[in-house]
Design a protein around this motif. Structure first.
Motif, short mmCIF file in Angstrom:
data_model
loop_
_atom_site.label_atom_id
_atom_site.label_comp_id
_atom_site.label_asym_id
_atom_site.label_seq_id
_atom_site.Cartn_x
_atom_site.Cartn_y
_atom_site.Cartn_z
N LEU A 343 0.82 -1.22 0.00
CA LEU A 343 0.00 0.00 0.00
C LEU A 343 0.85 1.26 0.00
CD1 LEU A 343 -2.82 1.33 0.26
CD2 LEU A 343 -2.52 1.21 2.74
N VAL A 344 1.98 1.24 0.68
CA VAL A 344 2.74 2.48 0.87
C VAL A 344 4.11 2.47 0.22
CG1 VAL A 344 1.57 3.07 3.02
CG2 VAL A 344 3.59 1.60 3.12
N GLU A 345 4.75 1.32 0.08
CA GLU A 345 6.12 1.30 -0.42
C GLU A 345 6.18 1.67 -1.89
OE1 GLU A 345 8.01 -2.40 0.40
OE2 GLU A 345 8.59 -1.80 2.42
N ARG A 346 7.14 2.53 -2.23
CA ARG A 346 7.39 2.92 -3.61
C ARG A 346 8.89 2.82 -3.86
NH1 ARG A 346 2.92 2.04 -3.12
NH2 ARG A 346 1.08 3.32 -3.61
N ARG A 347 9.23 2.37 -5.06
CA ARG A 347 10.65 2.15 -5.39
C ARG A 347 11.43 3.47 -5.26
NH1 ARG A 347 10.06 -0.16 -10.24
NH2 ARG A 347 9.81 -2.19 -9.25
N GLY A 348 12.56 3.40 -4.56
CA GLY A 348 13.41 4.56 -4.41
C GLY A 348 12.99 5.51 -3.30
N GLU A 349 11.94 5.19 -2.55
CA GLU A 349 11.46 6.07 -1.50
C GLU A 349 11.72 5.44 -0.13
OE1 GLU A 349 7.49 8.64 -1.13
OE2 GLU A 349 7.13 6.51 -0.73
N ASP A 350 12.17 6.23 0.81
CA ASP A 350 12.39 5.74 2.17
C ASP A 350 11.05 5.37 2.79
OD1 ASP A 350 14.50 5.68 4.52
OD2 ASP A 350 12.67 6.58 5.32
N ILE A 351 11.02 4.27 3.56
CA ILE A 351 9.76 3.79 4.11
C ILE A 351 9.15 4.79 5.09
CG2 ILE A 351 10.90 2.52 5.95
CD1 ILE A 351 7.63 1.61 4.08
N SER A 354 7.21 7.10 3.09
CA SER A 354 5.99 6.45 2.61
C SER A 354 4.91 6.46 3.70
CB SER A 354 6.29 5.01 2.20
OG SER A 354 7.30 4.95 1.22
N LEU A 355 5.29 6.16 4.93
CA LEU A 355 4.33 6.15 6.02
C LEU A 355 3.84 7.56 6.34
CD1 LEU A 355 6.04 3.51 8.34
CD2 LEU A 355 3.96 3.20 6.99
N THR A 356 4.73 8.54 6.20
CA THR A 356 4.32 9.93 6.42
C THR A 356 3.28 10.35 5.40
OG1 THR A 356 6.48 10.49 7.36
CG2 THR A 356 5.14 12.31 6.53
N ARG A 357 3.45 9.91 4.17
CA ARG A 357 2.47 10.23 3.14
C ARG A 357 1.10 9.64 3.49
NH1 ARG A 357 4.91 8.10 -0.72
NH2 ARG A 357 3.68 6.20 -1.01
N LEU A 358 1.10 8.46 4.09
CA LEU A 358 -0.16 7.83 4.49
C LEU A 358 -0.83 8.61 5.61
CD1 LEU A 358 -2.27 5.58 4.63
CD2 LEU A 358 -0.64 4.25 5.98
#
Length: 409
Positions: A343-351, A354-358
């Motif tokens: 749901l949140v992980e995207r290639r090249g992005e720190d996890i 990703s969680l902050t975006r959620l």
């Protein structure tokens, strides 16, 4: 292979033998680049029009039925000059030869037509019709069209065989990923599963709900390593074992300990991450434990998101154990969201990003649990995620009273 007069529009058909073989090499390179039947038909029609004719139609038929001849399931045409509209194959074509009992048809008057069957392993998949003005089709032209049609038929056979295997795997995997159990009526629950790539095949992501005593419900989200049928089989094993252990009404961290021990005892199981949340609406609390899984998010009534800290133990199947539990208050207007990393992980992005975006999404206040989950999936473009997505959103309906007799853990 005999040589004949050159074709029109710079076609190599009927020319020197070297040019003829080059054309057949192009057929091999350009026909059957995918496992899509329609794409193969389009590639055949384009090849014929580029090298051998001015217009082409390719038709595929389905399985034969007892009530009559098989239906045409795919029809592709390439006809920039409208030549097909002026051609009547039923009166113009006559049998010139046969290929495994199927006729090869040719017309002797302009516009010149040539119809060949699409046959592979003694099975008829359809026909290809080529039309052109100028010179009639030569023997070498017929051989080239016949070769291209045979080549296309082989790829159509492979596509259908792959489709049958895919259907079988899909039915099996859907049976493995059966519906989760029903929570107690004191919970509003919404779940979604999205296979990676928008396909039908499920993998190792899963969710589950288990009713416990005293109005409590255990919620589970897990992710078995890998994709495809093997991951789905292991996923089903994890679910079965977890249901059995959860029925003993152990606290979440002890459920993980027992599950890890059982999985480790079975050789060959893939490791898995797992998040457990046991909700007690009567007390307004949720107890959480994690085996290498991402933490859940709680959305308040105004849409504010907050990551819930959970002690993280090792993934299941490692035999390392070491799981702990945390407890958090859960207000009546708060929604708990559990999910797998797709749901949140995207290639090249720190996890962490990703969680902050959620947590920054701010879903519409006052909506239903189903609506909130839908908003989250839409805003994060879960349909195009880079991995499978399993998500579970829950909101408690609080009815304090007799359920307070339950155990404190």
């Amino acid at each position: 292979m005999s040589q004949s007069d050159g074709g029109e529009h710079g076609r190599p058909a009927g020319g020197p033998a070297a040019a003829w073989w080059v054309m057949l090499e192009r057929a091999v390179e350009t026909i059957g680049t995918s496992l899509a039947e329609r794409t193969t038909c389009e590639e055949l029609a384009v090849f014929l029009c580029r090298h051998l004719c001015d217009a082409a139609t390719v038709e595929l038929i389905g399985e034969a039925v007892d009530t009559g001849p098989p239906d045409v399931v795919v029809r592709v045409t390439a006809d920039p000059g409208g030549l097909l509209e002026r051609f009547r194959p039923e009166t113009a074509l006559h049998v010139e030869a046969r290929d495994e009992g199927q006729p090869i048809l040719r017309s002797g008057k302009p516009p010149y037509g040539l119809s060949v069957p699409l046959i592979s392993h003694q099975r008829l998949y359809g026909t290809a019709l080529a039309l052109r003005t100028g010179l009639p089709f030569t023997r070498d032209d017929t051989a080239a069209v016949h070769f291209a049609a045979r080549l296309a038929a082989v790829h159509v056979r492979h596509a259908r065989a792959y489709g049958q295997v895919r259907d079988t795997a899909t039915h099996l995997q859907r049976a493995l990923l059966d519906e989760p159990g029903q929570p107690h009526p004191n919970l509003d629950l919404a779940t979604r599963y999205l296979p990676w790539g928008g396909g039908a095949l499920v993998g190792g992501d899963w969710f589950e709900t288990v009713r416990l005593h005293y109005g409590r419900t255990l919620l589970v989200v897990g992710d078995v390593m890998g994709h495809g049928l093997d991951a789905a089989v292991d996923m089903n094993a994890y679910r079965s074992m977890l249901r059995y252990i959860a029925s003993t009404d152990l606290p979440p961290h002890r459920v993980l300990r027992q599950l890890d021990a059982m999985v480790t005892a079975e050789s060959g199981r893939r490791p898995a991450t797992c998040l457990l949340a046991r909700i007690d609406p009567a007390r307004g609390v949720v107890a959480l434990a994690s085996a290498g899984h991402l933490p859940p998010v709680v959305f308040s009534a105004d849409g504010t998101g907050e990551l819930v800290p959970v002690p993280v133990g090792p993934p299941l199947g490692t035999g390392l154990a070491g799981y702990d539990m945390s407890v958090r208050r859960l207000a009546p207007d708060e929604t708990l969201l559990m999910f797998t990393d797709g749901l949140v992980e995207r290639r090249g992005e720190d996890i962490d990003d990703s969680l902050t975006r959620l947590t920054a999404l701010h879903p519409s206040p006052g909506g239903t649990v189903q609506g909130l989950l839908g908003e989250v999936l839409e805003h994060l473009d879960a349909e195009h995620a880079e991995d499978d997505v399993a998500a579970l959103a829950v909101r408690a309906r609080y009815h304090p009273g007799p359920h307070l007799a339950g155990p404190p853990w």
